[in-house]
Each structure stands twice: as C-alpha cells, then as structure tokens.
Write a protein that holds these residues in place. Structure first.
Motif, PDB file in Angstrom:
ATOM      1  N   VAL A   1     -28.791 -16.503  31.598  1.00  0.00           N
ATOM      2  CA  VAL A   1     -28.353 -17.570  32.453  1.00  0.00           C
ATOM      3  C   VAL A   1     -26.635 -18.428  33.003  1.00  0.00           C
ATOM      4  CG1 VAL A   1     -29.238 -20.163  33.555  1.00  0.00           C
ATOM      5  CG2 VAL A   1     -31.015 -18.673  32.450  1.00  0.00           C
ATOM      6  N   GLU A   2     -25.979 -18.367  32.048  1.00  0.00           N
ATOM      7  CA  GLU A   2     -24.798 -18.652  33.039  1.00  0.00           C
ATOM      8  C   GLU A   2     -24.070 -17.597  33.535  1.00  0.00           C
ATOM      9  OE1 GLU A   2     -23.121 -19.316  28.956  1.00  0.00           O
ATOM     10  OE2 GLU A   2     -24.022 -21.456  28.191  1.00  0.00           O
ATOM     11  N   ARG A   3     -24.183 -16.152  33.558  1.00  0.00           N
ATOM     12  CA  ARG A   3     -23.627 -15.329  33.678  1.00  0.00           C
ATOM     13  C   ARG A   3     -24.485 -15.270  35.365  1.00  0.00           C
ATOM     14  NH1 ARG A   3     -24.143 -11.701  30.484  1.00  0.00           N
ATOM     15  NH2 ARG A   3     -26.707 -11.593  30.643  1.00  0.00           N
ATOM     16  N   ILE A   4     -25.480 -15.346  35.480  1.00  0.00           N
ATOM     17  CA  ILE A   4     -26.720 -16.084  37.415  1.00  0.00           C
ATOM     18  C   ILE A   4     -25.085 -17.042  37.810  1.00  0.00           C
ATOM     19  CG2 ILE A   4     -27.661 -16.792  38.367  1.00  0.00           C
ATOM     20  CD1 ILE A   4     -29.548 -15.036  35.959  1.00  0.00           C
ATOM     21  N   ILE A   5     -24.842 -18.145  37.192  1.00  0.00           N
ATOM     22  CA  ILE A   5     -24.279 -19.209  37.708  1.00  0.00           C
ATOM     23  C   ILE A   5     -23.221 -18.618  38.393  1.00  0.00           C
ATOM     24  CG2 ILE A   5     -23.537 -21.840  37.822  1.00  0.00           C
ATOM     25  CD1 ILE A   5     -26.891 -21.127  37.735  1.00  0.00           C
ATOM     26  N   ARG A   6     -22.458 -17.488  37.075  1.00  0.00           N
ATOM     27  CA  ARG A   6     -20.925 -17.333  37.474  1.00  0.00           C
ATOM     28  C   ARG A   6     -21.007 -16.650  38.524  1.00  0.00           C
ATOM     29  NH1 ARG A   6     -20.121 -16.343  32.280  1.00  0.00           N
ATOM     30  NH2 ARG A   6     -20.662 -14.296  32.260  1.00  0.00           N
ATOM     31  N   ASN A   7     -21.658 -15.835  38.922  1.00  0.00           N
ATOM     32  CA  ASN A   7     -21.783 -14.381  39.453  1.00  0.00           C
ATOM     33  C   ASN A   7     -22.291 -15.534  41.273  1.00  0.00           C
ATOM     34  OD1 ASN A   7     -21.804 -12.701  38.447  1.00  0.00           O
ATOM     35  ND2 ASN A   7     -23.088 -12.341  37.699  1.00  0.00           N
ATOM     36  N   LEU A   8     -22.754 -16.307  41.316  1.00  0.00           N
ATOM     37  CA  LEU A   8     -23.265 -17.175  42.296  1.00  0.00           C
ATOM     38  C   LEU A   8     -21.951 -18.213  42.770  1.00  0.00           C
ATOM     39  CD1 LEU A   8     -26.334 -18.239  41.360  1.00  0.00           C
ATOM     40  CD2 LEU A   8     -25.913 -16.538  43.633  1.00  0.00           C
ATOM     41  N   ALA A   9     -21.299 -18.545  41.419  1.00  0.00           N
ATOM     42  CA  ALA A   9     -19.970 -19.478  42.032  1.00  0.00           C
ATOM     43  C   ALA A   9     -18.862 -18.820  42.865  1.00  0.00           C
ATOM     44  CB  ALA A   9     -19.496 -20.201  40.859  1.00  0.00           C
ATOM     45  N   ARG A  10     -18.893 -16.926  42.193  1.00  0.00           N
ATOM     46  CA  ARG A  10     -18.106 -16.557  42.890  1.00  0.00           C
ATOM     47  C   ARG A  10     -18.247 -15.759  44.210  1.00  0.00           C
ATOM     48  NH1 ARG A  10     -18.261 -12.613  38.866  1.00  0.00           N
ATOM     49  NH2 ARG A  10     -17.079 -13.631  36.756  1.00  0.00           N
ATOM     50  N   ARG A  11     -19.441 -15.415  44.144  1.00  0.00           N
ATOM     51  CA  ARG A  11     -20.157 -15.235  45.542  1.00  0.00           C
ATOM     52  C   ARG A  11     -19.629 -16.096  46.678  1.00  0.00           C
ATOM     53  NH1 ARG A  11     -26.095 -13.431  45.102  1.00  0.00           N
ATOM     54  NH2 ARG A  11     -25.266 -12.303  44.172  1.00  0.00           N
ATOM     55  N   ALA A  12     -19.449 -17.738  46.092  1.00  0.00           N
ATOM     56  CA  ALA A  12     -19.997 -19.019  46.895  1.00  0.00           C
ATOM     57  C   ALA A  12     -18.368 -19.349  46.727  1.00  0.00           C
ATOM     58  CB  ALA A  12     -20.602 -20.030  46.297  1.00  0.00           C
ATOM     59  N   GLY A  13     -17.510 -18.232  46.742  1.00  0.00           N
ATOM     60  CA  GLY A  13     -15.774 -18.554  46.920  1.00  0.00           C
ATOM     61  C   GLY A  13     -15.579 -19.824  46.173  1.00  0.00           C
ATOM     62  N   ILE A  14     -15.801 -20.333  45.114  1.00  0.00           N
ATOM     63  CA  ILE A  14     -15.258 -21.628  44.230  1.00  0.00           C
ATOM     64  C   ILE A  14     -14.694 -21.150  43.262  1.00  0.00           C
ATOM     65  CG2 ILE A  14     -15.977 -23.543  43.066  1.00  0.00           C
ATOM     66  CD1 ILE A  14     -18.826 -23.410  44.278  1.00  0.00           C
TER      67      ILE A  14
END
Length: 280
Positions: A206-219
């Motif tokens: 789950v942590e990996r999913i959130i990390r990848n989403l944040a990268r996609r969001a440009g955070i």
C-alpha cells in the motif's frame, strides 16, 4: 535453543494481542539481538545493553525510532523468557518534530491522480478523509463498511481497540465504486482490499501504491500513508475541529499524542500572518 526461544516469544506476543506487524518487527529485532550476543545464554546485564546500544547507534546507524523499536523488542523478549531486565534497557527519547503533511492543493492533486483507478481512489480517499493507519486499512473487511450510515468500524486497531471512523460523501462514493468491483471478484478472503493475487494487502504494498501516485501527481515531498493521516488531522484542526474529537477519530489513547498537531496550527497561523501582515 534460539529457535525455541523465538517460537516462545511469538506465542507470548500473540497472547499479548500485539499486531502481526509488531510481531514481525519484534522477532526480526530479537533475532538480530541474539546474533549480536553470540552466545547461547540469553540472560544479559547492563554491560551487554550498553554495548548493544552502541552497536545500534554506531554500527547499524539506526535512527532513534529504530533504536526504540529494537530495545522495546528486547525488553519484551526478556520478559517472555522471564529473565531480569537491566535498568539501562531504556529506549532513547524521541524527537518532537512537526509532522509532515500535504497542502490542500497537494491533497487535491493526489486524489485526481488516483481518480482513474477505483481501488487507488478508495484507498487515498480513506486515508485523507478518515485518517486511517495503513495497518488498519489493510485489516479492513467488507463487513466493516457501512455505506448507509457512512461509517467504517476499525477492529483491533493500535492498542487492540475498536473504533468508528466517519466517511464524508466523497469518500463513501469512492468506497462504494470500489465495493461494486470488489464484490464481483471471487475470493475466499474477507478483505476489503485485494491485491492482484486476490489476497489481503500488506503495508509495504500500500505504501508503494501511495508513493507512485504522489510521483504521478507531481508532489515532490515524500508521501506515505502516515503523511496522509497527518494531513487529515492537520486539516481538521485548521478547520476548527476540537482536538479531543480528532483524538477519537485517530484512535489515540492519550490526548498528548494528538497535541503534536497544535504546533502545526501555530505554524499555520504564522504563515497566514506573514501573508496578510500590515504593510504601512
């Protein structure tokens, strides 16, 4: 003998109602401790503990949080073996740091990045709108969700306590969309969130999913589920919620734990002042 001691320690931790994540971490740390001792005799004295503390800090380079975890694991292990606990087996004091959190714009960007995936959208919504811990999200079952009432029952959370968290309309909608997909999946698991292997998620996934989403969001910040939990609590406080209400929602046993967010509020006030200060 070490294997027997580890097995007995695991049984002890289960009897203490420790979470499976705590059990896994404690056993790993105790294995490292026994390897450090390098002897069959488990009994330890203050000199052993001082050497071990130095080993953790210098050779392993552990942070204070990791040192606390290791020493607490050893303390629990010695108790399980009915061995005396040296007086100096005390974890270092933790640093009081202001928790990291997302701005409203960053939180919105994360939600938008997850919007194309119903499962990811449900996960992010639950973190940002309810303040769930990642372990609590992984442990959720389908039966814990009550869409009609807009609530989720968190069972055996930290400290083995049950509590209720509230979903707003947007969060409930995201969870409802995912549930429609989830119920169509044939699986013996009762887990709310299923991985591709049709099994319950572990926290690292789950942590990996959130990390990848944040990268996609440009955070650019390091984003974890715990940062999203901090974001929920910080936003509630900034919007005027009573700190004891936030304490209940987060499942904190002590109000002192929740009070870390008051420092954030003070910082926000200063930032607001600097933005609108009088300019004569």
């Amino acid at each position: 003998m070490e294997r027997d001691a580890i097995d007995a320690f695991k049984t002890y931790l289960i009897g203490e109602r420790r979470s499976r994540y705590t059990i896994r971490s404690y056993i790993s740390m105790v294995r490292e401790f026994l390897e450090f001792l390098g002897r069959k005799e488990i009994a330890v004295d203050e000199e052993d503990i001082e050497r071990y503390k130095e080993f953790l800090a210098v050779e392993k380079g552990y942070s204070k949080a990791s040192q606390r975890l290791a020493l607490n694991a050893v303390k629990a292990f010695l108790k399980s073996q009915r061995k005396s606990v040296p007086d100096n087996l005390r974890p270092p004091r933790g640093s009081h740091r202001v928790p990291k959190y997302l701005t409203a714009e960053e939180a919105k960007a994360l939600l938008e990045a997850a919007s194309g995936d119903v499962k990811a959208s449900a996960m992010v919504s639950l973190f940002l709108y309810t303040g769930l811990r990642v372990s609590e999200l992984c442990n959720l079952n389908i039966s814990d969700v009550n869409l009609r009432e807009g609530i989720i029952t968190v069972r055996s959370g930290k400290g083995d306590k049950d509590r209720i968290v509230i979903m707003n309309e947007r969060c409930a909608s995201a969870v409802s969309d995912y549930l429609n997909m989830r119920k169509a999946i044939e699986s013996k698991s009762r887990a709310l969130f299923l991985s591709r292997k049709r099994s319950r998620y572990d926290t690292s996934s789950v942590e990996r999913i959130i990390r990848n989403l944040a990268r996609r969001a440009g955070i650019e910040k390091k984003v974890t589920p715990h940062v999203l939990r901090h974001t929920f609590a910080t936003t509630m406080l900034m919007n005027g919620a009573d700190i004891r209400f936030i304490q209940q929602l987060l499942g904190h046993s002590s109000i002192a734990t929740t009070e870390i967010y008051t420092h954030i509020n003070e910082r926000a006030l200063k930032e607001m002042y600097m933005k609108y200060e009088p300019r004569y």
